[in-house]
Enzyme design. Sequence first.
Site, PDB file in Angstrom:
ATOM      1  N   THR A 178     -64.658 -18.771   1.293  1.00 18.63           N
ATOM      2  CA  THR A 178     -65.566 -19.527   2.170  1.00 18.63           C
ATOM      3  C   THR A 178     -65.016 -19.582   3.585  1.00 18.63           C
ATOM      4  OG1 THR A 178     -66.322 -20.844   0.310  1.00 18.63           O
ATOM      5  CG2 THR A 178     -66.689 -21.772   2.491  1.00 18.63           C
TER       6      THR A 178
ATOM      7  N   HIS B 293     -73.795 -23.616   4.302  1.00 15.21           N
ATOM      8  CA  HIS B 293     -73.060 -24.628   3.553  1.00 15.21           C
ATOM      9  C   HIS B 293     -73.985 -25.807   3.186  1.00 15.21           C
ATOM     10  CE1 HIS B 293     -68.647 -25.225   2.694  1.00 15.21           C
ATOM     11  NE2 HIS B 293     -69.100 -26.385   2.278  1.00 15.21           N
TER      12      HIS B 293
ATOM     13  N   SER C  48     -64.843 -24.556  -7.412  1.00 12.48           N
ATOM     14  CA  SER C  48     -64.339 -24.847  -6.068  1.00 12.48           C
ATOM     15  C   SER C  48     -62.825 -25.026  -6.068  1.00 12.48           C
ATOM     16  CB  SER C  48     -65.011 -26.123  -5.555  1.00 12.48           C
ATOM     17  OG  SER C  48     -64.282 -26.679  -4.489  1.00 12.48           O
TER      18      SER C  48
ATOM     19  N   TYR D 287     -60.866 -21.759   0.012  1.00  9.01           N
ATOM     20  CA  TYR D 287     -61.041 -22.110   1.426  1.00  9.01           C
ATOM     21  C   TYR D 287     -59.938 -21.484   2.262  1.00  9.01           C
ATOM     22  CZ  TYR D 287     -64.627 -25.764   1.121  1.00  9.01           C
ATOM     23  OH  TYR D 287     -65.794 -26.437   0.975  1.00  9.01           O
TER      24      TYR D 287
END
Length: 378
Positions: A155, A275, A106, A129
Amino acid sequence: MIISASTDYREAARRRLPPFLFHYGDGGAYAEYTLQHNVSDLAGVALRQRVLNDMSQLDLSTRLFGETLSMPVALAPVGLTGMYARRGEVQVARAADRKGIPYTMSTVSVCPIEEVAPEISRPMWFQLYVLKDRGFMKSVLERAQAAGVSTLVFTVDMPVPGARYRDAHAGMSGPYAALRRYAQAVLHPRWAWDVGLWGRPHDLGNVSRYLGKPTGLEDYIGWLGANFDPSISWKDLQWIRDFWKGPMIIKGILDPDDAREAVRFGADGIVVSNHGGRQLDGVLSTARALPAIADAVKGQITLLADSGVRTGLDVVRMLALGADTVLLGRAWLYALAAGGEAGVANLLDLIEKEMRVAMTLTGARTIADITRDLLVRD
Ligand code: FNR
Protein backbone atom coordinates in the site's frame (compact mmCIF):
# COMPACT_ATOMS: atom_id res chain seq x y z
CA MET A 1 -33.08 -8.61 9.26
CA ILE A 2 -30.50 -8.51 6.47
CA ILE A 3 -32.07 -8.01 3.06
CA SER A 4 -29.74 -5.59 1.31
CA ALA A 5 -25.97 -5.97 1.47
CA SER A 6 -25.45 -2.27 1.11
CA THR A 7 -27.33 -0.73 4.00
CA ASP A 8 -28.57 -3.35 6.44
CA TYR A 9 -25.17 -4.59 7.63
CA ARG A 10 -23.99 -1.02 8.11
CA GLU A 11 -26.96 -0.30 10.37
CA ALA A 12 -26.50 -3.56 12.25
CA ALA A 13 -22.81 -2.72 12.77
CA ARG A 14 -23.71 0.74 14.02
CA ARG A 15 -26.00 -0.78 16.64
CA ARG A 16 -23.46 -3.28 17.88
CA LEU A 17 -20.20 -1.33 17.96
CA PRO A 18 -18.99 1.38 20.33
CA PRO A 19 -19.09 4.70 18.43
CA PHE A 20 -15.31 5.14 18.18
CA LEU A 21 -15.04 1.87 16.28
CA PHE A 22 -18.08 2.30 14.05
CA HIS A 23 -16.91 5.75 13.00
CA TYR A 24 -13.30 4.62 12.54
CA GLY A 25 -14.56 2.14 9.94
CA ASP A 26 -17.34 4.24 8.46
CA GLY A 27 -15.55 7.58 8.25
CA GLY A 28 -13.16 9.21 5.83
CA ALA A 29 -10.81 12.17 5.58
CA TYR A 30 -11.70 15.85 6.12
CA ALA A 31 -15.22 16.64 4.88
CA GLU A 32 -15.60 13.10 3.44
CA TYR A 33 -16.23 14.47 -0.04
CA THR A 34 -14.27 11.70 -1.77
CA LEU A 35 -15.84 9.07 0.48
CA GLN A 36 -19.33 10.16 -0.59
CA HIS A 37 -18.37 10.45 -4.25
CA ASN A 38 -16.88 6.95 -4.27
CA VAL A 39 -20.37 5.68 -3.55
CA SER A 40 -22.46 8.18 -5.51
CA ASP A 41 -20.31 8.24 -8.69
CA LEU A 42 -20.40 4.46 -8.82
CA ALA A 43 -24.15 4.46 -8.26
CA GLY A 44 -24.44 6.90 -11.16
CA VAL A 45 -22.78 4.51 -13.63
CA ALA A 46 -25.67 3.51 -15.88
CA LEU A 47 -25.77 0.09 -17.51
CA ARG A 48 -27.46 -0.86 -20.77
CA GLN A 49 -30.36 -3.21 -20.18
CA ARG A 50 -30.41 -6.07 -22.72
CA VAL A 51 -33.16 -8.68 -22.93
CA LEU A 52 -34.23 -11.98 -24.55
CA ASN A 53 -30.75 -13.49 -24.78
CA ASP A 54 -31.24 -16.83 -22.92
CA MET A 55 -29.25 -15.99 -19.85
CA SER A 56 -29.91 -19.31 -18.05
CA GLN A 57 -26.19 -20.22 -17.84
CA LEU A 58 -23.85 -17.73 -16.18
CA ASP A 59 -20.20 -18.25 -15.29
CA LEU A 60 -18.86 -15.85 -12.66
CA SER A 61 -15.47 -17.50 -12.24
CA THR A 62 -12.25 -15.78 -13.17
CA ARG A 63 -8.52 -16.46 -13.19
CA LEU A 64 -6.17 -14.28 -11.20
CA PHE A 65 -2.43 -14.82 -10.71
CA GLY A 66 -2.78 -18.48 -11.63
CA GLU A 67 -5.70 -19.13 -9.27
CA THR A 68 -9.37 -19.67 -10.04
CA LEU A 69 -11.75 -17.41 -8.12
CA SER A 70 -15.47 -18.22 -7.86
CA MET A 71 -16.17 -14.58 -8.69
CA PRO A 72 -13.96 -11.56 -9.49
CA VAL A 73 -13.97 -10.28 -5.92
CA ALA A 74 -11.29 -10.18 -3.21
CA LEU A 75 -11.40 -8.82 0.32
CA ALA A 76 -9.40 -5.62 0.89
CA PRO A 77 -7.11 -5.27 3.90
CA VAL A 78 -8.69 -3.61 6.92
CA GLY A 79 -6.60 -2.77 9.99
CA LEU A 80 -7.85 -3.62 13.50
CA THR A 81 -10.30 -6.22 12.15
CA GLY A 82 -10.01 -8.24 15.34
CA MET A 83 -11.56 -5.36 17.27
CA TYR A 84 -14.77 -5.70 15.24
CA ALA A 85 -15.28 -9.36 16.16
CA ARG A 86 -13.37 -11.94 18.19
CA ARG A 87 -10.56 -13.35 16.07
CA GLY A 88 -12.04 -11.20 13.32
CA GLU A 89 -9.21 -11.89 10.87
CA VAL A 90 -9.74 -15.64 11.21
CA GLN A 91 -13.51 -15.34 10.78
CA VAL A 92 -13.34 -13.19 7.66
CA ALA A 93 -10.53 -15.28 6.14
CA ARG A 94 -12.64 -18.42 6.58
CA ALA A 95 -15.70 -16.84 4.98
CA ALA A 96 -13.65 -15.74 1.95
CA ASP A 97 -12.03 -19.15 1.71
CA ARG A 98 -15.38 -20.95 1.74
CA LYS A 99 -16.57 -18.68 -1.06
CA GLY A 100 -13.43 -19.32 -3.10
CA ILE A 101 -12.02 -15.80 -3.12
CA PRO A 102 -8.84 -14.29 -1.61
CA TYR A 103 -8.66 -12.47 1.71
CA THR A 104 -5.99 -9.80 2.23
CA MET A 105 -4.70 -9.54 5.76
CA SER A 106 -3.61 -6.07 6.92
CA THR A 107 -0.19 -5.35 8.47
CA VAL A 108 -2.00 -3.89 11.46
CA SER A 109 -4.09 -6.88 12.43
CA VAL A 110 -5.09 -8.17 15.82
CA CYS A 111 -4.45 -11.84 14.98
CA PRO A 112 -0.90 -12.64 13.86
CA ILE A 113 -0.34 -14.06 10.34
CA GLU A 114 0.60 -17.41 11.85
CA GLU A 115 -2.83 -17.71 13.48
CA VAL A 116 -4.81 -16.97 10.31
CA ALA A 117 -2.92 -18.78 7.53
CA PRO A 118 -3.49 -22.35 8.82
CA GLU A 119 -7.26 -21.76 9.07
CA ILE A 120 -7.80 -21.55 5.32
CA SER A 121 -7.21 -23.79 2.33
CA ARG A 122 -6.14 -21.24 -0.29
CA PRO A 123 -3.04 -19.07 0.15
CA MET A 124 -3.71 -15.77 1.85
CA TRP A 125 -2.82 -12.33 0.51
CA PHE A 126 -0.92 -10.01 2.80
CA GLN A 127 -0.83 -6.21 2.82
CA LEU A 128 2.25 -4.24 3.83
CA TYR A 129 2.58 -0.53 4.55
CA VAL A 130 5.58 1.64 3.79
CA LEU A 131 7.13 2.20 7.20
CA LYS A 132 10.35 3.91 8.28
CA ASP A 133 11.22 0.81 10.19
CA ARG A 134 12.54 -1.32 7.30
CA GLY A 135 13.54 -3.98 9.84
CA PHE A 136 9.87 -4.40 10.69
CA MET A 137 8.92 -4.58 7.02
CA LYS A 138 11.52 -7.25 6.33
CA SER A 139 10.61 -9.34 9.35
CA VAL A 140 6.92 -9.21 8.42
CA LEU A 141 7.70 -10.22 4.83
CA GLU A 142 9.71 -13.18 6.09
CA ARG A 143 6.87 -14.23 8.35
CA ALA A 144 4.37 -13.90 5.51
CA GLN A 145 6.54 -16.02 3.27
CA ALA A 146 7.00 -18.65 5.96
CA ALA A 147 3.22 -18.76 6.52
CA GLY A 148 2.64 -19.49 2.81
CA VAL A 149 1.21 -16.12 1.76
CA SER A 150 0.92 -16.07 -2.04
CA THR A 151 0.43 -12.43 -2.94
CA LEU A 152 1.83 -9.23 -1.51
CA VAL A 153 -0.32 -6.10 -1.56
CA PHE A 154 1.93 -3.10 -1.04
CA THR A 155 0.00 0.00 0.00
CA VAL A 156 1.54 3.27 -1.17
CA ASP A 157 -1.14 5.88 -0.50
CA MET A 158 -0.29 6.34 3.16
CA PRO A 159 3.05 8.17 3.31
CA VAL A 160 1.30 10.34 5.91
CA PRO A 161 -1.84 9.60 7.90
CA GLY A 162 -4.99 11.18 6.46
CA ALA A 163 -6.77 13.76 8.62
CA ARG A 164 -9.84 11.93 9.86
CA TYR A 165 -11.82 14.38 11.92
CA ARG A 166 -14.55 11.88 12.64
CA ASP A 167 -12.03 9.81 14.61
CA ALA A 168 -11.36 12.74 16.91
CA HIS A 169 -15.08 13.43 17.36
CA ALA A 170 -15.84 9.80 18.16
CA GLY A 171 -12.95 9.19 20.59
CA MET A 172 -10.66 7.10 18.40
CA SER A 173 -8.12 9.91 18.61
CA GLY A 174 -7.98 13.40 20.11
CA PRO A 175 -8.23 14.63 23.70
CA TYR A 176 -8.92 11.98 26.38
CA ALA A 177 -9.27 9.35 23.65
CA ALA A 178 -8.26 6.41 25.84
CA LEU A 179 -10.71 7.46 28.54
CA ARG A 180 -13.51 7.99 26.04
CA ARG A 181 -12.89 4.62 24.43
CA TYR A 182 -12.92 2.96 27.82
CA ALA A 183 -16.23 4.65 28.70
CA GLN A 184 -17.74 3.48 25.41
CA ALA A 185 -16.51 -0.07 26.00
CA VAL A 186 -18.22 -0.08 29.41
CA LEU A 187 -21.45 0.96 27.69
CA HIS A 188 -21.04 -1.85 25.12
CA PRO A 189 -20.23 -4.77 27.41
CA ARG A 190 -21.41 -7.45 24.96
CA TRP A 191 -19.06 -6.17 22.28
CA ALA A 192 -16.20 -5.84 24.79
CA TRP A 193 -16.81 -9.39 26.03
CA ASP A 194 -16.92 -10.74 22.48
CA VAL A 195 -13.64 -9.20 21.38
CA GLY A 196 -11.96 -10.19 24.63
CA LEU A 197 -11.31 -6.77 26.12
CA TRP A 198 -12.43 -7.94 29.55
CA GLY A 199 -10.47 -11.17 29.48
CA ARG A 200 -7.01 -10.07 28.37
CA PRO A 201 -5.19 -6.96 27.23
CA HIS A 202 -6.16 -6.27 23.66
CA ASP A 203 -3.14 -7.16 21.64
CA LEU A 204 -2.23 -6.23 18.06
CA GLY A 205 -0.58 -9.56 17.36
CA ASN A 206 1.26 -8.65 14.19
CA VAL A 207 2.85 -5.55 15.63
CA SER A 208 3.61 -7.05 19.03
CA ARG A 209 5.43 -10.02 17.49
CA TYR A 210 7.94 -7.53 16.20
CA LEU A 211 8.05 -5.15 19.14
CA GLY A 212 8.41 -8.12 21.47
CA LYS A 213 5.63 -7.05 23.86
CA PRO A 214 1.83 -6.95 23.88
CA THR A 215 0.79 -3.90 21.88
CA GLY A 216 -2.49 -2.18 22.71
CA LEU A 217 -4.31 0.44 20.69
CA GLU A 218 -2.45 3.32 22.35
CA ASP A 219 1.05 1.86 21.62
CA TYR A 220 -0.09 1.03 18.11
CA ILE A 221 -1.30 4.55 17.33
CA GLY A 222 1.99 5.95 18.67
CA TRP A 223 4.11 3.43 16.76
CA LEU A 224 2.24 3.96 13.50
CA GLY A 225 2.29 7.75 13.84
CA ALA A 226 6.06 7.70 14.28
CA ASN A 227 6.56 5.25 11.45
CA PHE A 228 4.96 6.68 8.32
CA ASP A 229 7.61 7.37 5.74
CA PRO A 230 6.99 10.33 3.41
CA SER A 231 10.42 9.86 1.78
CA ILE A 232 9.36 6.71 -0.06
CA SER A 233 9.90 6.55 -3.84
CA TRP A 234 9.84 3.85 -6.56
CA LYS A 235 13.56 3.15 -5.94
CA ASP A 236 12.81 2.11 -2.37
CA LEU A 237 10.44 -0.58 -3.60
CA GLN A 238 13.13 -2.46 -5.49
CA TRP A 239 14.36 -4.50 -2.54
CA ILE A 240 10.81 -5.65 -1.88
CA ARG A 241 10.40 -6.64 -5.53
CA ASP A 242 13.69 -8.55 -5.33
CA PHE A 243 12.72 -10.22 -2.06
CA TRP A 244 9.12 -11.16 -2.89
CA LYS A 245 8.99 -13.97 -5.44
CA GLY A 246 5.18 -14.16 -5.72
CA PRO A 247 2.80 -11.64 -7.28
CA MET A 248 3.23 -8.07 -6.01
CA ILE A 249 0.32 -5.64 -6.20
CA ILE A 250 0.69 -1.90 -5.63
CA LYS A 251 -2.36 -0.49 -3.84
CA GLY A 252 -3.35 3.16 -3.95
CA ILE A 253 -2.87 4.21 -7.59
CA LEU A 254 -5.25 6.92 -8.84
CA ASP A 255 -3.45 8.48 -11.79
CA PRO A 256 -2.63 7.04 -15.25
CA ASP A 257 1.00 8.25 -15.00
CA ASP A 258 1.51 6.34 -11.76
CA ALA A 259 -0.16 3.30 -13.32
CA ARG A 260 2.33 3.42 -16.22
CA GLU A 261 5.14 3.75 -13.67
CA ALA A 262 3.88 0.62 -11.90
CA VAL A 263 4.03 -1.28 -15.21
CA ARG A 264 7.61 -0.05 -15.80
CA PHE A 265 8.53 -1.02 -12.24
CA GLY A 266 7.40 -4.59 -12.87
CA ALA A 267 4.43 -4.83 -10.52
CA ASP A 268 2.04 -7.70 -11.26
CA GLY A 269 -1.02 -5.67 -10.42
CA ILE A 270 -2.31 -2.36 -9.12
CA VAL A 271 -5.29 -1.49 -6.98
CA VAL A 272 -6.93 1.68 -8.27
CA SER A 273 -7.96 3.11 -4.93
CA ASN A 274 -8.22 6.26 -2.84
CA HIS A 275 -8.17 4.16 0.34
CA GLY A 276 -11.94 4.40 0.63
CA GLY A 277 -11.75 8.20 0.87
CA ARG A 278 -9.66 7.94 4.05
CA GLN A 279 -6.53 9.70 2.80
CA LEU A 280 -6.75 12.84 0.63
CA ASP A 281 -10.25 14.23 0.53
CA GLY A 282 -10.96 15.85 -2.83
CA VAL A 283 -9.16 13.33 -5.03
CA LEU A 284 -11.20 11.61 -7.74
CA SER A 285 -13.57 8.82 -6.87
CA THR A 286 -12.38 5.46 -8.16
CA ALA A 287 -15.33 5.27 -10.56
CA ARG A 288 -14.10 8.46 -12.24
CA ALA A 289 -10.38 7.65 -12.10
CA LEU A 290 -10.58 4.08 -13.37
CA PRO A 291 -11.48 4.53 -17.09
CA ALA A 292 -8.39 6.68 -17.85
CA ILE A 293 -6.16 4.22 -15.99
CA ALA A 294 -7.69 1.33 -17.93
CA ASP A 295 -6.99 3.23 -21.17
CA ALA A 296 -3.35 3.60 -20.10
CA VAL A 297 -2.47 0.11 -18.84
CA LYS A 298 -5.28 -2.45 -19.33
CA GLY A 299 -3.80 -5.72 -20.54
CA GLN A 300 -0.28 -4.83 -19.40
CA ILE A 301 -0.92 -5.34 -15.69
CA THR A 302 -3.73 -6.82 -13.59
CA LEU A 303 -6.18 -4.08 -12.71
CA LEU A 304 -7.88 -4.27 -9.35
CA ALA A 305 -10.10 -1.52 -7.98
CA ASP A 306 -11.83 -0.59 -4.75
CA SER A 307 -13.50 2.29 -2.87
CA GLY A 308 -17.26 2.70 -2.77
CA VAL A 309 -18.25 -0.86 -3.72
CA ARG A 310 -21.25 -1.90 -1.63
CA THR A 311 -23.18 -4.36 -3.81
CA GLY A 312 -22.81 -6.97 -6.52
CA LEU A 313 -24.21 -4.40 -8.93
CA ASP A 314 -21.30 -2.10 -7.97
CA VAL A 315 -18.87 -4.95 -8.68
CA VAL A 316 -20.31 -5.27 -12.21
CA ARG A 317 -20.04 -1.50 -12.67
CA MET A 318 -16.35 -1.50 -11.64
CA LEU A 319 -15.66 -4.38 -14.04
CA ALA A 320 -17.40 -2.50 -16.85
CA LEU A 321 -15.25 0.56 -16.06
CA GLY A 322 -12.12 -1.52 -16.56
CA ALA A 323 -11.26 -3.54 -13.43
CA ASP A 324 -10.26 -7.21 -13.69
CA THR A 325 -11.13 -7.92 -10.05
CA VAL A 326 -12.84 -5.79 -7.40
CA LEU A 327 -11.96 -5.42 -3.73
CA LEU A 328 -14.54 -5.02 -0.97
CA GLY A 329 -13.61 -2.96 2.10
CA ARG A 330 -16.28 -1.55 4.39
CA ALA A 331 -18.90 -3.87 2.88
CA TRP A 332 -17.33 -6.90 4.56
CA LEU A 333 -16.30 -5.00 7.68
CA TYR A 334 -19.92 -4.08 8.46
CA ALA A 335 -21.00 -7.69 7.86
CA LEU A 336 -18.26 -9.03 10.14
CA ALA A 337 -19.13 -6.59 12.93
CA ALA A 338 -22.82 -7.46 12.64
CA GLY A 339 -22.66 -11.21 12.11
CA GLY A 340 -19.12 -12.60 12.31
CA GLU A 341 -18.08 -15.30 9.84
CA ALA A 342 -21.70 -16.13 8.98
CA GLY A 343 -22.34 -12.44 8.30
CA VAL A 344 -19.46 -12.21 5.83
CA ALA A 345 -20.48 -15.51 4.21
CA ASN A 346 -24.02 -14.18 3.76
CA LEU A 347 -22.74 -10.88 2.41
CA LEU A 348 -20.67 -12.71 -0.21
CA ASP A 349 -23.73 -14.76 -1.23
CA LEU A 350 -25.72 -11.53 -1.58
CA ILE A 351 -22.95 -9.98 -3.68
CA GLU A 352 -22.99 -13.02 -5.95
CA LYS A 353 -26.79 -12.91 -6.32
CA GLU A 354 -26.69 -9.21 -7.15
CA MET A 355 -23.97 -9.84 -9.72
CA ARG A 356 -26.09 -12.56 -11.31
CA VAL A 357 -29.07 -10.23 -11.67
CA ALA A 358 -26.89 -7.48 -13.15
CA MET A 359 -25.22 -9.87 -15.59
CA THR A 360 -28.55 -11.40 -16.65
CA LEU A 361 -30.09 -8.03 -17.40
CA THR A 362 -27.05 -6.68 -19.25
CA GLY A 363 -26.53 -9.79 -21.36
CA ALA A 364 -23.12 -10.72 -19.89
CA ARG A 365 -22.72 -14.50 -19.58
CA THR A 366 -19.12 -14.50 -18.38
CA ILE A 367 -16.84 -12.05 -16.61
CA ALA A 368 -15.00 -11.48 -19.90
CA ASP A 369 -18.32 -10.25 -21.36
CA ILE A 370 -18.38 -7.38 -18.85
CA THR A 371 -16.76 -4.60 -20.85
CA ARG A 372 -17.36 -0.94 -21.55
CA ASP A 373 -20.00 -2.07 -24.02
CA LEU A 374 -22.29 -2.50 -21.02
CA LEU A 375 -22.10 1.21 -20.19
CA VAL A 376 -24.60 3.78 -21.40
CA ARG A 377 -22.63 6.46 -23.22
CA ASP A 378 -23.94 9.94 -22.60
C1 FNR B 1 -8.88 0.37 5.43
N1 FNR B 1 -8.02 0.28 4.34
C2 FNR B 1 -6.76 -0.23 4.51
N2 FNR B 1 -5.92 -0.38 3.45
C3 FNR B 1 -4.70 -0.92 3.60
O1 FNR B 1 -3.98 -1.06 2.63
N3 FNR B 1 -4.27 -1.33 4.85
C4 FNR B 1 -5.04 -1.21 5.96
O2 FNR B 1 -4.65 -1.60 7.05
C5 FNR B 1 -6.32 -0.60 5.81
N4 FNR B 1 -7.10 -0.40 6.90
C6 FNR B 1 -8.39 0.05 6.72
C7 FNR B 1 -9.22 0.16 7.82
C8 FNR B 1 -10.55 0.53 7.66
C9 FNR B 1 -11.44 0.61 8.85
C10 FNR B 1 -11.05 0.81 6.36
C11 FNR B 1 -12.50 1.17 6.14
C12 FNR B 1 -10.21 0.75 5.26
C13 FNR B 1 -8.51 0.60 2.98
C14 FNR B 1 -9.16 -0.62 2.34
O3 FNR B 1 -8.21 -1.61 2.05
C15 FNR B 1 -9.87 -0.26 1.03
O4 FNR B 1 -8.99 0.40 0.17
C16 FNR B 1 -11.09 0.62 1.26
O5 FNR B 1 -11.83 0.18 2.38
C17 FNR B 1 -11.97 0.61 0.03
O6 FNR B 1 -13.06 1.47 0.16
P1 FNR B 1 -14.52 0.98 0.62
O7 FNR B 1 -14.87 -0.23 -0.18
O8 FNR B 1 -14.43 0.70 2.07
O9 FNR B 1 -15.37 2.17 0.32
